[in-house]
Design a protein around this motif. Structure first.
Motif, PDB file in Angstrom:
ATOM      1  N   SER A  41       0.851  -1.188   0.000  1.00  0.00           N
ATOM      2  CA  SER A  41       0.000   0.000   0.000  1.00  0.00           C
ATOM      3  C   SER A  41       0.888   1.239   0.000  1.00  0.00           C
ATOM      4  O   SER A  41       2.110   1.148   0.168  1.00  0.00           O
ATOM      5  CB  SER A  41      -0.895  -0.002   1.255  1.00  0.00           C
ATOM      6  N   GLU A  42       0.284   2.381  -0.160  1.00  0.00           N
ATOM      7  CA  GLU A  42       1.053   3.630  -0.107  1.00  0.00           C
ATOM      8  C   GLU A  42       1.741   3.781   1.242  1.00  0.00           C
ATOM      9  O   GLU A  42       2.804   4.369   1.339  1.00  0.00           O
ATOM     10  CB  GLU A  42       0.132   4.819  -0.381  1.00  0.00           C
ATOM     11  N   GLY A  43       1.123   3.230   2.279  1.00  0.00           N
ATOM     12  CA  GLY A  43       1.707   3.294   3.615  1.00  0.00           C
ATOM     13  C   GLY A  43       2.739   2.203   3.880  1.00  0.00           C
ATOM     14  O   GLY A  43       3.280   2.106   4.979  1.00  0.00           O
ATOM     15  N   GLY A  44       3.018   1.353   2.892  1.00  0.00           N
ATOM     16  CA  GLY A  44       4.033   0.323   3.047  1.00  0.00           C
ATOM     17  C   GLY A  44       3.523  -1.020   3.541  1.00  0.00           C
ATOM     18  O   GLY A  44       4.304  -1.940   3.732  1.00  0.00           O
ATOM     19  N   HIS A  45       2.208  -1.142   3.752  1.00  0.00           N
ATOM     20  CA  HIS A  45       1.651  -2.417   4.215  1.00  0.00           C
ATOM     21  C   HIS A  45       1.583  -3.411   3.057  1.00  0.00           C
ATOM     22  O   HIS A  45       1.249  -3.043   1.930  1.00  0.00           O
ATOM     23  CB  HIS A  45       0.241  -2.221   4.782  1.00  0.00           C
ATOM     24  N   ARG A  46       1.907  -4.659   3.355  1.00  0.00           N
ATOM     25  CA  ARG A  46       1.768  -5.700   2.340  1.00  0.00           C
ATOM     26  C   ARG A  46       0.282  -5.940   2.116  1.00  0.00           C
ATOM     27  O   ARG A  46      -0.485  -6.071   3.068  1.00  0.00           O
ATOM     28  CB  ARG A  46       2.443  -6.983   2.812  1.00  0.00           C
ATOM     29  N   LEU A  47      -0.088  -6.056   0.863  1.00  0.00           N
ATOM     30  CA  LEU A  47      -1.486  -6.280   0.509  1.00  0.00           C
ATOM     31  C   LEU A  47      -1.587  -7.584  -0.279  1.00  0.00           C
ATOM     32  O   LEU A  47      -1.004  -7.718  -1.354  1.00  0.00           O
ATOM     33  CB  LEU A  47      -2.026  -5.107  -0.323  1.00  0.00           C
ATOM     34  N   TYR A  48      -2.326  -8.511   0.264  1.00  0.00           N
ATOM     35  CA  TYR A  48      -2.453  -9.838  -0.328  1.00  0.00           C
ATOM     36  C   TYR A  48      -3.729  -9.907  -1.152  1.00  0.00           C
ATOM     37  O   TYR A  48      -4.830  -9.731  -0.638  1.00  0.00           O
ATOM     38  CB  TYR A  48      -2.432 -10.906   0.765  1.00  0.00           C
ATOM     39  N   ALA A  49      -3.547 -10.194  -2.431  1.00  0.00           N
ATOM     40  CA  ALA A  49      -4.662 -10.298  -3.365  1.00  0.00           C
ATOM     41  C   ALA A  49      -5.353 -11.649  -3.190  1.00  0.00           C
ATOM     42  O   ALA A  49      -4.825 -12.547  -2.536  1.00  0.00           O
ATOM     43  CB  ALA A  49      -4.125 -10.150  -4.793  1.00  0.00           C
ATOM     44  N   PRO A  50      -6.522 -11.802  -3.803  1.00  0.00           N
ATOM     45  CA  PRO A  50      -7.234 -13.088  -3.706  1.00  0.00           C
ATOM     46  C   PRO A  50      -6.392 -14.289  -4.134  1.00  0.00           C
ATOM     47  O   PRO A  50      -6.466 -15.345  -3.508  1.00  0.00           O
ATOM     48  CB  PRO A  50      -8.442 -12.890  -4.622  1.00  0.00           C
ATOM     49  N   ASP A  51      -5.559 -14.142  -5.161  1.00  0.00           N
ATOM     50  CA  ASP A  51      -4.697 -15.260  -5.570  1.00  0.00           C
ATOM     51  C   ASP A  51      -3.687 -15.620  -4.477  1.00  0.00           C
ATOM     52  O   ASP A  51      -3.406 -16.797  -4.255  1.00  0.00           O
ATOM     53  CB  ASP A  51      -3.949 -14.926  -6.860  1.00  0.00           C
ATOM     54  N   ASP A  52      -3.152 -14.610  -3.798  1.00  0.00           N
ATOM     55  CA  ASP A  52      -2.231 -14.857  -2.682  1.00  0.00           C
ATOM     56  C   ASP A  52      -2.951 -15.580  -1.555  1.00  0.00           C
ATOM     57  O   ASP A  52      -2.404 -16.502  -0.938  1.00  0.00           O
ATOM     58  CB  ASP A  52      -1.666 -13.541  -2.128  1.00  0.00           C
ATOM     59  N   GLN A  53      -4.161 -15.165  -1.294  1.00  0.00           N
ATOM     60  CA  GLN A  53      -4.958 -15.766  -0.226  1.00  0.00           C
ATOM     61  C   GLN A  53      -5.247 -17.237  -0.539  1.00  0.00           C
ATOM     62  O   GLN A  53      -5.110 -18.109   0.327  1.00  0.00           O
ATOM     63  CB  GLN A  53      -6.254 -14.983  -0.037  1.00  0.00           C
ATOM     64  N   ALA A  54      -5.611 -17.503  -1.791  1.00  0.00           N
ATOM     65  CA  ALA A  54      -5.886 -18.879  -2.203  1.00  0.00           C
ATOM     66  C   ALA A  54      -4.628 -19.739  -2.120  1.00  0.00           C
ATOM     67  O   ALA A  54      -4.665 -20.882  -1.671  1.00  0.00           O
ATOM     68  CB  ALA A  54      -6.451 -18.893  -3.619  1.00  0.00           C
ATOM     69  N   ARG A  55      -3.503 -19.167  -2.531  1.00  0.00           N
ATOM     70  CA  ARG A  55      -2.240 -19.907  -2.491  1.00  0.00           C
ATOM     71  C   ARG A  55      -1.861 -20.242  -1.050  1.00  0.00           C
ATOM     72  O   ARG A  55      -1.410 -21.347  -0.760  1.00  0.00           O
ATOM     73  CB  ARG A  55      -1.143 -19.099  -3.180  1.00  0.00           C
ATOM     74  N   LEU A  56      -2.026 -19.289  -0.140  1.00  0.00           N
ATOM     75  CA  LEU A  56      -1.745 -19.564   1.265  1.00  0.00           C
ATOM     76  C   LEU A  56      -2.651 -20.683   1.773  1.00  0.00           C
ATOM     77  O   LEU A  56      -2.194 -21.587   2.481  1.00  0.00           O
ATOM     78  CB  LEU A  56      -1.914 -18.309   2.123  1.00  0.00           C
ATOM     79  N   GLY A  57      -3.924 -20.640   1.424  1.00  0.00           N
ATOM     80  CA  GLY A  57      -4.841 -21.712   1.819  1.00  0.00           C
ATOM     81  C   GLY A  57      -4.382 -23.069   1.306  1.00  0.00           C
ATOM     82  O   GLY A  57      -4.433 -24.074   2.021  1.00  0.00           O
ATOM     83  N   PHE A  58      -3.922 -23.098   0.065  1.00  0.00           N
ATOM     84  CA  PHE A  58      -3.392 -24.320  -0.540  1.00  0.00           C
ATOM     85  C   PHE A  58      -2.207 -24.837   0.273  1.00  0.00           C
ATOM     86  O   PHE A  58      -2.127 -26.023   0.605  1.00  0.00           O
ATOM     87  CB  PHE A  58      -2.970 -24.015  -1.978  1.00  0.00           C
TER      88      PHE A  58
END
Length: 141
Positions: A41-58
């Motif tokens: 994000s503009e503030g430097g926070h990591r932002l996890y997209a839906p594909d990242d979320q699905a991959r983590l679930g996997f």
């Protein structure tokens, strides 16, 4: 099939909470390359997209099923490839099943041994213990 709006991006802490893991687990999977480095994000926070979320679930589900990091790396490589066949995934899964069966056989042997050794122990207030004796006998270092 109903079309749903894509999930919004999540910060690491929220992703960890939803996934049922801790933030350090996500960081570790990024470090070893199972998860990609997310957008920020503009503030430097990591932002996890839906594909990242699905991959983590996997990844988390695969770990629950006992897949090693290297096995998961292989499965994810197959999932990421455009020309993967179900047969390739099945072959990797069958090797994993063979490993599980070998571990089960080892655990059954351990159980038989421990049951036999513990059957020799009366558990009283005597200083001699057949369980300790058996452990010393088999400890060839």
């Amino acid at each position: 099939m109903a079309i749903t709006a894509p999930r919004a991006t999540l910060k690491r802490g929220e992703l960890a909470r939803r996934a049922g893991c801790n933030s350090e687990t996500i960081r570790y999977y990024e470090k070893i390359g199972l998860l990609g480095i997310p957008e920020r994000s503009e503030g430097g926070h990591r932002l996890y997209a839906p594909d990242d979320q699905a991959r983590l679930g996997f990844i988390l589900r695969g770990r629950e099923l006992g897949f090693s990091i290297e096995e998961l790396r292989g499965l994810l490589g197959l999932a990421d490839a455009r020309d993967t066949t179900c047969g390739e995934v099945l072959a990797l899964t069958r090797r994993h099943i063979d490993g599980i069966r070998a571990k089960i056989a080892d655990l059954k042997r351990l159980e038989v041994t421990l049951v036999a050794v513990s059957a020799e122990c009366e558990g009283g207030n005597v200083p001699d213990c057949p369980i300790l004796d058996a452990l010393f006998q088999t400890a060839d270092v």
